[in-house]
Write a protein that holds these residues in place. Structure first.
Motif, PDB file in Angstrom:
ATOM      1  N   VAL A 291      22.522 -66.450  58.585  1.00 26.30           N
ATOM      2  CA  VAL A 291      23.913 -65.617  58.094  1.00 26.30           C
ATOM      3  C   VAL A 291      23.777 -66.302  57.032  1.00 26.30           C
ATOM      4  N   GLN A 292      23.929 -65.895  56.174  1.00 28.76           N
ATOM      5  CA  GLN A 292      25.185 -65.645  55.004  1.00 28.76           C
ATOM      6  C   GLN A 292      26.248 -65.984  54.641  1.00 28.76           C
ATOM      7  N   ASP A 293      26.539 -64.979  55.649  1.00 31.65           N
ATOM      8  CA  ASP A 293      28.581 -64.120  55.312  1.00 31.65           C
ATOM      9  C   ASP A 293      28.418 -63.717  53.547  1.00 31.65           C
ATOM     10  N   GLU A 294      27.047 -63.168  53.291  1.00 35.15           N
ATOM     11  CA  GLU A 294      27.180 -62.796  52.041  1.00 35.15           C
ATOM     12  C   GLU A 294      27.807 -63.279  50.975  1.00 35.15           C
ATOM     13  N   TYR A 295      27.210 -64.793  50.954  1.00 35.71           N
ATOM     14  CA  TYR A 295      27.287 -65.583  49.817  1.00 35.71           C
ATOM     15  C   TYR A 295      25.531 -66.355  49.640  1.00 35.71           C
ATOM     16  N   LYS A 296      25.616 -66.109  47.687  1.00 37.31           N
ATOM     17  CA  LYS A 296      24.501 -66.333  47.393  1.00 37.31           C
ATOM     18  C   LYS A 296      24.898 -68.152  46.769  1.00 37.31           C
ATOM     19  N   GLU A 297      23.056 -68.529  46.692  1.00 38.61           N
ATOM     20  CA  GLU A 297      23.530 -69.419  46.044  1.00 38.61           C
ATOM     21  C   GLU A 297      23.647 -70.325  44.877  1.00 38.61           C
ATOM     22  N   VAL A 298      24.471 -70.788  44.418  1.00 36.86           N
ATOM     23  CA  VAL A 298      24.876 -71.215  43.003  1.00 36.86           C
ATOM     24  C   VAL A 298      23.791 -72.172  42.563  1.00 36.86           C
ATOM     25  N   ASP A 299      24.212 -72.678  40.992  1.00 34.53           N
ATOM     26  CA  ASP A 299      23.561 -73.644  40.590  1.00 34.53           C
ATOM     27  C   ASP A 299      24.281 -74.693  40.351  1.00 34.53           C
ATOM     28  N   ALA A 300      25.292 -73.934  40.053  1.00 35.22           N
ATOM     29  CA  ALA A 300      26.451 -75.030  39.570  1.00 35.22           C
ATOM     30  C   ALA A 300      27.810 -74.351  39.977  1.00 35.22           C
TER      31      ALA A 300
ATOM     32  N   ASN B 119      30.579 -65.867  47.385  1.00 35.04           N
ATOM     33  CA  ASN B 119      31.203 -65.142  47.749  1.00 35.04           C
ATOM     34  C   ASN B 119      31.437 -63.992  46.541  1.00 35.04           C
ATOM     35  N   ASP B 120      31.788 -63.055  47.205  1.00 37.78           N
ATOM     36  CA  ASP B 120      32.326 -61.556  46.084  1.00 37.78           C
ATOM     37  C   ASP B 120      33.889 -62.342  46.055  1.00 37.78           C
ATOM     38  N   LYS B 121      34.231 -62.822  46.718  1.00 39.41           N
ATOM     39  CA  LYS B 121      36.661 -63.202  46.482  1.00 39.41           C
ATOM     40  C   LYS B 121      36.094 -64.941  45.966  1.00 39.41           C
ATOM     41  N   LYS B 122      34.649 -65.148  45.626  1.00 38.42           N
ATOM     42  CA  LYS B 122      35.029 -66.599  44.616  1.00 38.42           C
ATOM     43  C   LYS B 122      35.231 -67.484  45.630  1.00 38.42           C
TER      44      LYS B 122
ATOM     45  N   THR C 158      35.499 -73.645  49.595  1.00 43.38           N
ATOM     46  CA  THR C 158      37.083 -73.925  48.728  1.00 43.38           C
ATOM     47  C   THR C 158      37.253 -72.499  48.267  1.00 43.38           C
ATOM     48  N   ASP C 159      38.236 -72.954  47.515  1.00 47.63           N
ATOM     49  CA  ASP C 159      37.775 -71.219  46.601  1.00 47.63           C
ATOM     50  C   ASP C 159      38.263 -71.938  44.725  1.00 47.63           C
ATOM     51  N   ASP C 160      37.846 -70.747  44.558  1.00 42.30           N
ATOM     52  CA  ASP C 160      37.910 -70.866  42.786  1.00 42.30           C
ATOM     53  C   ASP C 160      39.084 -72.196  41.911  1.00 42.30           C
ATOM     54  N   LYS C 161      39.867 -72.487  43.186  1.00 39.13           N
ATOM     55  CA  LYS C 161      41.113 -73.620  42.150  1.00 39.13           C
ATOM     56  C   LYS C 161      40.732 -75.039  42.551  1.00 39.13           C
ATOM     57  N   GLY C 162      39.758 -74.801  43.644  1.00 37.87           N
ATOM     58  CA  GLY C 162      39.033 -76.235  43.871  1.00 37.87           C
ATOM     59  C   GLY C 162      40.015 -76.804  45.268  1.00 37.87           C
TER      60      GLY C 162
END
Length: 96
Positions: free
Chosen positions: A34-43, A67-70, A87-91
């Motif tokens: 289960v990936q908990d709605e996480y999608k793979e990203v390249d960067a 995920n959808d919450k960034k 992490t969140d999108d701010k690191g």
């Protein structure tokens, strides 16, 4: 004589129970990744890379998911040990 016949019947009955085949139930275990709605990203954003570098010197990013919450789920390697960090999108490191 009756006791001898009764004893023989009990003995043979007991042995036949020992010879019976018992069917064992083998539970089938299915694992689901289960990936908990996480999608793979390249960067990942630069703030996330900077946050990881500050928290874990010498970090190597293996895979990143968002995920959808960034929120980012990042698989890293530090000094040969693999780990997963959120992490969140701010690191900022998130405890999960």
């Amino acid at each position: 004589m009756k006791k001898l016949i009764l004893s023989a019947a009990i003995l043979l009955g007991g042995l036949s129970l020992q010879a019976a085949t018992l069917s064992s139930i083998n539970p089938v275990i299915k694992s689901v990744d289960v990936q908990d709605e996480y999608k793979e990203v390249d960067a990942v954003p630069a703030a996330v890379k900077t946050g990881l570098d500050n928290a874990y010197p010498g970090v190597k990013l293996d895979k990143a998911y968002v995920n959808d919450k960034k929120e980012y789920k990042i698989e890293i390697t530090v000094r040969g040990e693999k780990s997963t960090v959120y992490t969140d999108d701010k690191g900022n490191i998130i405890k999960k």
